[in-house]
Motif scaffolding. Structure first.
Motif, mmCIF file in Angstrom:
data_model
loop_
_atom_site.group_PDB
_atom_site.id
_atom_site.type_symbol
_atom_site.label_atom_id
_atom_site.label_comp_id
_atom_site.label_asym_id
_atom_site.label_seq_id
_atom_site.Cartn_x
_atom_site.Cartn_y
_atom_site.Cartn_z
ATOM 1 N N THR A 151 0.809 -1.216 0.000
ATOM 2 C CA THR A 151 0.000 0.000 0.000
ATOM 3 C C THR A 151 0.844 1.268 0.000
ATOM 4 O O THR A 151 0.393 2.315 -0.457
ATOM 5 N N SER A 152 2.077 1.189 0.495
ATOM 6 C CA SER A 152 2.949 2.366 0.534
ATOM 7 C C SER A 152 3.721 2.550 -0.763
ATOM 8 O O SER A 152 4.422 3.547 -0.933
ATOM 9 N N GLY A 153 3.571 1.600 -1.697
ATOM 10 C CA GLY A 153 4.353 1.643 -2.926
ATOM 11 C C GLY A 153 5.627 0.840 -2.832
ATOM 12 O O GLY A 153 6.322 0.651 -3.821
ATOM 13 N N LYS A 154 5.964 0.365 -1.636
ATOM 14 C CA LYS A 154 7.113 -0.491 -1.401
ATOM 15 C C LYS A 154 6.643 -1.773 -0.731
ATOM 16 O O LYS A 154 5.647 -1.780 -0.004
ATOM 17 N N ALA A 155 7.373 -2.856 -0.946
ATOM 18 C CA ALA A 155 7.033 -4.119 -0.313
ATOM 19 C C ALA A 155 7.474 -4.090 1.149
ATOM 20 O O ALA A 155 8.670 -4.026 1.438
ATOM 21 N N VAL A 156 6.499 -4.102 2.049
ATOM 22 C CA VAL A 156 6.781 -4.147 3.484
ATOM 23 C C VAL A 156 6.360 -5.525 3.980
ATOM 24 O O VAL A 156 5.168 -5.830 4.064
ATOM 25 N N VAL A 157 7.340 -6.353 4.288
ATOM 26 C CA VAL A 157 7.064 -7.739 4.653
ATOM 27 C C VAL A 157 6.603 -7.813 6.101
ATOM 28 O O VAL A 157 7.281 -7.317 7.005
ATOM 29 N N GLY A 158 5.453 -8.408 6.299
ATOM 30 C CA GLY A 158 4.899 -8.539 7.634
ATOM 31 C C GLY A 158 5.469 -9.740 8.365
ATOM 32 O O GLY A 158 6.194 -10.560 7.791
ATOM 33 N N PRO A 159 5.137 -9.876 9.641
ATOM 34 C CA PRO A 159 5.618 -11.014 10.432
ATOM 35 C C PRO A 159 4.875 -12.290 10.079
ATOM 36 O O PRO A 159 3.841 -12.267 9.414
ATOM 37 N N LEU A 160 5.400 -13.404 10.530
ATOM 38 C CA LEU A 160 4.702 -14.676 10.373
ATOM 39 C C LEU A 160 3.393 -14.644 11.144
ATOM 40 O O LEU A 160 3.338 -14.172 12.277
ATOM 41 N N VAL A 161 2.352 -15.134 10.523
ATOM 42 C CA VAL A 161 1.036 -15.185 11.146
ATOM 43 C C VAL A 161 0.558 -16.630 11.137
ATOM 44 O O VAL A 161 0.669 -17.323 10.124
ATOM 45 N N GLU A 162 0.045 -17.093 12.257
ATOM 46 C CA GLU A 162 -0.535 -18.433 12.297
ATOM 47 C C GLU A 162 -1.970 -18.372 11.803
ATOM 48 O O GLU A 162 -2.767 -17.551 12.270
ATOM 49 N N SER A 163 -2.287 -19.228 10.851
ATOM 50 C CA SER A 163 -3.605 -19.235 10.228
ATOM 51 C C SER A 163 -4.229 -20.614 10.357
ATOM 52 O O SER A 163 -3.582 -21.630 10.094
ATOM 53 N N GLU A 164 -5.489 -20.649 10.780
ATOM 54 C CA GLU A 164 -6.279 -21.873 10.795
ATOM 55 C C GLU A 164 -7.536 -21.619 9.971
ATOM 56 O O GLU A 164 -8.190 -20.580 10.133
ATOM 57 N N THR A 165 -7.866 -22.540 9.106
ATOM 58 C CA THR A 165 -9.003 -22.361 8.211
ATOM 59 C C THR A 165 -9.870 -23.608 8.205
ATOM 60 O O THR A 165 -9.364 -24.733 8.183
ATOM 61 N N TRP A 166 -11.177 -23.379 8.237
ATOM 62 C CA TRP A 166 -12.164 -24.453 8.126
ATOM 63 C C TRP A 166 -13.022 -24.168 6.902
ATOM 64 O O TRP A 166 -13.765 -23.183 6.860
#
Length: 354
Positions: A151-166
């Protein structure tokens, strides 16, 4: 003047070249060259699109191929599975293709090792036990994911996120597709935008039974994938299909379908082996990769070195771009657990202990 006299006059005036041109005119036209397979599939896909736009017997327009599943949080892309990020990264931002991008990919000199590796992966996948999945159940996936915010025009890498999906397994159409939990926060997965009657099983909602219905012959499956895969403007068709397969790999699926997908991927031009591949957790494995020359990204699928199970995927920039320098991480996924549960929100014991 007779025809023979006219030929004689032309021969006297213009020499042997006139005879060559006359013979060329009289010979039948050469047969057209056989199209390469990728071009043949592309032509077939274009024809099928024209048929889709034609009215049916009731005068209603046929439904076009569905886009890939939209993720619920547009501010930051957190892929559920090994979603290959050739075009859209986050916040609806689309990477800009270069003006000199070639229209199609060419086969890599490393293609043969990739084919051999995918053949081994396919055999390992086919040997897995097939789970029993009822239509009233949910496919559970636990993963670690990270993505780049543009969104800022540059790639800002976020932290690892734990995801669970059903994901609900009813064939649908469904308005409530399931449930997702990220770092402990839960939210509903709703029907795709525009699906007022709900989203049916398909590319946008790949249920176990829908995946089981796909062709298991790799050539037939590849034809089906090319016909049903829309590409981002300017993107190679081969890359779009590679990405579509990558988006399915992290799903719970029948072993025969997984085996067919790997063999189909082996037939895509430009697919290479990636010996040093690693997933979002840094787990090293053997890899399959493809470079997207339109958006300058390289996507790697990572497999366990011992049993060749799918571990996850990672995508990085292959050149300096306005979004970041070469090597910048764009997405990463690590699949930790699959299971079948009776209700959304239920965590299987094995996943809870891992």
């Amino acid at each position: 003047m007779t025809h023979d006299n006219r030929r004689a006059d032309r021969s006297d005036d213009q020499g042997p070249q006139a005879d060559i041109e006359e013979l060329a005119r009289l010979l039948p036209a050469p047969a057209p060259e056989e199209l390469p397979r990728a071009q043949h599939l592309l032509r077939k896909e274009q024809l099928m699109r024209q048929m889709d736009r034609a009215p049916d017997r009731d005068g209603a327009a046929a439904r076009r191929p569905r886009p890939t599943r939209r993720l619920p949080r547009p501010a930051l892309l957190l892929p559920l599975t090994a979603l290959a990020l050739a075009g859209v990264i986050t916040a609806g931002v689309t990477l800009t293709p270069s003006d000199d991008t070639p229209a199609t990919a060419t086969a890599s000199p490393n293609a043969r090792p990739a084919v051999a590796l995918l053949d081994r992966i396919s055999l390992a996948a086919a040997a897995e036990d097939a789970p029993t999945v009822r239509e009233d159940q949910f496919a559970y996936t636990r993963a670690k994911v990270r993505g780049a915010d543009l969104t800022s025009g540059k790639a800002v890498v976020g932290p690892l996120v734990e995801s669970e999906t059903w994901l609900a397994q009813r064939p649908g159409p469904l308005r409530k597709l399931g449930l997702r939990k990220e770092n402990g926060e839960s939210f509903a997965l709703n029907a795709e935008l525009g699906d007022t009657d709900g989203t049916p099983a398909g590319f946008g909602r790949p249920t176990y039974q829908w995946l089981a219905s796909l062709p298991t012959d790799p050539d037939d499956l590849l034809t089906y994938l090319y016909a049903g895969t829309p590409a981002v403007d300017g993107q190679e068709r081969d890359q779009a299909v590679f990405d579509r397969i990558g988006a399915l790999l992290g799903e719970l699926m029948p072993p025969k379908t997984a085996a067919a997908l790997y063999r189909a991927a082996a037939r895509i031009p430009g697919v290479t082996e990636a010996p040093a591949a690693r997933d979002a957790l840094g787990r090293h494995g053997v890899g399959i990769a493809r470079d997207d020359t339109t958006f300058h990204t390289r996507t790697e699928w990572v497999f366990d070195r011992d049993d060749l199970t799918f571990l996850g995927a990672r995508s990085r920039l292959t050149e300096d771009t306005p979004y970041g320098e070469k090597g910048t991480l764009m997405s990463g996924t690590a699949i930790l657990a699959h299971a079948v549960v009776d209700k959304a929100g239920q965590v299987p014991t094995a996943a809870r202990e891992s």
